[in-house]
Design an enzyme around this catalytic site. Structure first.
Site, PDB file in Angstrom:
ATOM      1  N   CYS A  47       0.832  -1.258  -0.037  1.00 54.95           N
ATOM      2  CA  CYS A  47       0.162   0.158  -0.101  1.00 54.95           C
ATOM      3  C   CYS A  47       0.629   1.339  -0.138  1.00 54.95           C
ATOM      4  O   CYS A  47       0.603   1.981  -1.075  1.00 54.95           O
ATOM      5  CB  CYS A  47      -0.901   0.078   1.175  1.00 54.95           C
ATOM      6  SG  CYS A  47      -0.195  -0.525   2.590  1.00 54.95           S
ATOM      7  N   HIS A  83      -1.197   6.915   5.524  1.00 50.01           N
ATOM      8  CA  HIS A  83       0.141   5.945   5.334  1.00 50.01           C
ATOM      9  C   HIS A  83       1.133   6.328   4.696  1.00 50.01           C
ATOM     10  O   HIS A  83       2.098   5.587   3.995  1.00 50.01           O
ATOM     11  CB  HIS A  83      -0.496   4.701   4.914  1.00 50.01           C
ATOM     12  CG  HIS A  83       0.368   3.420   5.137  1.00 50.01           C
ATOM     13  ND1 HIS A  83       0.035   2.126   4.877  1.00 50.01           N
ATOM     14  CD2 HIS A  83       1.253   3.149   6.201  1.00 50.01           C
ATOM     15  CE1 HIS A  83       0.846   1.461   5.376  1.00 50.01           C
ATOM     16  NE2 HIS A  83       1.413   2.031   6.273  1.00 50.01           N
TER      17      HIS A  83
END
Length: 474
Positions: A88, A145
């Site tokens: 990710c 993130h």
């Protein structure tokens, strides 16, 4: 290669009606929000760990994703879309910069660890920062993130507003990064930590609808990045609050099922439907480019057919993703494209649609897809490169051919004719193999070098996943 199932005429018409896409309403809504030539709004929706065939418009049989499918019915469905990475945060680095993630230290992480020292440098130009210069409002809802406070964050990298979580995953009910009672919640409104009860997918949908309504009143062009954590583990559907209390670790090895996965995906689909309705209610649907895609290939309950491999693999199943784009009056409804696309293409594509330009000091590695999306231009052959620290994985796609190296083993595949990556053509086509290895090494020399201290690994080991019999702990 195998084709995904085509949408039926009934599905196309139903989706078009549901999202108010007639030419008459297009003219009326365009007049209401800027008219012909107005800067388009951009709604970029990213799922987390969704496999290539996890949408019903790509062939999923166990459930229906009618709202997400309506984006394809009203626009174009990519048949050859890739993520920049099989994990990710590396892909998100490429998305926001428009460049190979290996150009930045944060992009080497697989993924960025909780409370890591690494993050996206605030001084680096980004998709939201460049759109802001062009007069856009910018909001991120969901997963970031790319580094934590005080040094990194969405508000430091071009977003006006942020509502979501900073690290890699979150419990859908407690909103904690970890499960144990000592762990803290990771839910934020801008840079203020908040507590809000509810199923996280629903809360994101609520916030997205609210933000779209505010932009509709303001009349300002906007980019909304809606980064769901679904269907990432832990495996919790909207009725599974008891499961949230039961599980002992975020990586939920003893939970989940096909039924739970279906509930997670269809709940996200419901929220996408609410977003599309909010655009229509705000008379902005016909001047908004909507994209739905994923950050990498699927996880353990995903369908990646017709590919092998999943998240953390540079096999096609770890990299191939669904990608749907709708822009009424610009993209032909119910169409497909064989153009090979990748995550870092969205930055130059969105900038071109907005009449903005990249920072000349940081030219994109991605390509502007607008000619293929809006003008019917023929697919452009490309070279795309990947690197993954775990098992020393390397990959290059050049036209229909793919060079792949995993744990010192090398392969050459024609992924158009052989999407399962079974027939190794290395000995049969030695000149092609040699040329692609050389091209890969030349490209790799222009990126930051791989490092021994990178956090990386498989989805699970032999003692955790029965189909990982050969994946042993070191």
């Amino acid at each position: 290669m195998a084709k995904s199932p085509a949408l039926t005429r009934r599905e196309i018409l139903a989706a078009a009606a549901a999202t108010a896409f007639s030419s008459d309403t297009a003219l009326a809504q365009g007049a209401g929000r800027g008219g012909v030539g107005a800067k388009p709004n951009i709604v970029y929706i990213m799922a987390d760990d969704m496999g290539y065939a996890d949408l019903s418009c790509y062939g999923r049989r166990e459930y229906k994703t009618s709202n997400i499918d309506s984006i394809a019915a009203g626009g174009v469905r990519f048949l050859q879309a890739y993520a920049n990475s099989a994990v990710c945060s590396a892909t998100r680095t490429a998305l926001i910069t428009g460049r190979y993630q290996y150009r930045l230290r944060v992009g080497l992480e697989e993924p960025v660890e909780y409370q890591s020292q690494y993050g996206l440098p605030p001084e680096h130009p980004t998709l939201p920062s460049l759109l802001k210069k062009a007069g856009y409002g910018t909001t991120l809802i969901g997963k970031w993130h790319l580094g934590g406070l005080p040094n990194f964050g969405p508000l430091k990298s071009g977003y006006d507003h942020f509502w979501g979580f900073r690290w890699g995953s979150l419990d859908y009910f407690t909103h904690k990064y970890g499960i144990a009672s000592t762990d803290t919640e990771d839910l934020w409104d801008d840079d203020v930590k908040i507590h809000q009860a509810g199923y996280l997918t629903d809360l994101m949908g609520d916030r997205a609808v609210k933000v779209i309504g505010e932009y509709a009143k303001a009349g300002q062009p906007f980019m909304l990045s809606l980064h769901f954590n679904a269907p990432h583990w832990p495996w919790e559907g909207p009725g599974d609050e008891a499961e949230s209390r039961r599980i002992k670790a975020m990586v939920d090895r003893d939970g989940g099922s096909m039924k739970t996965y279906a509930e997670m995906v269809t709940r996200m689909d419901m929220q996408v439907g609410r977003v599309l309705k909010a655009l229509a209610d705000g008379k902005m649907a016909n001047n908004t480019m909507v994209v739905f895609t994923s950050d990498n290939g699927g996880e353990r309950f995903s369908d990646t057919w017709p590919f092998t491999g999943k998240k953390s693999d540079l096999l096609e199943g770890g990299l191939r993703i669904p990608a749907l784009v709708r822009w009424p009056g610009h993209i032909r409804a119910g169409s497909t494209t064989e153009q090979v696309g990748i995550t870092m293409d969205w930055m130059p594509t969105f900038l071109a649609a907005a009449g903005a330009v990249p920072d000349p000091a940081f030219p994109p590695d991605g390509m502007n897809l607008l000619p293929q999306l809006t003008q019917g231009a023929a697919p452009v052959p490309r070279r795309l490169y990947w690197r993954y620290h775990y098992n020393s994985q390397r990959a290059l796609r050049d036209g229909d051919m793919k060079y792949l190296r995993i744990a010192g083993n090398e392969f050459l595949f024609n992924v158009a004719a052989d999407p399962l990556e079974r027939a190794n053509l290395k000995e049969r086509q030695p000149d092609v193999f040699k040329r692609m290895v050389q091209a890969y090494e030349e490209w790799n020399a222009t990126m930051l070098p791989d490092r021994d201290d990178i956090r990386s690994g498989p989805l699970g080991y032999a003692d955790e996943l029965a189909d990982h019999v050969g994946v042993q702990r070191k």
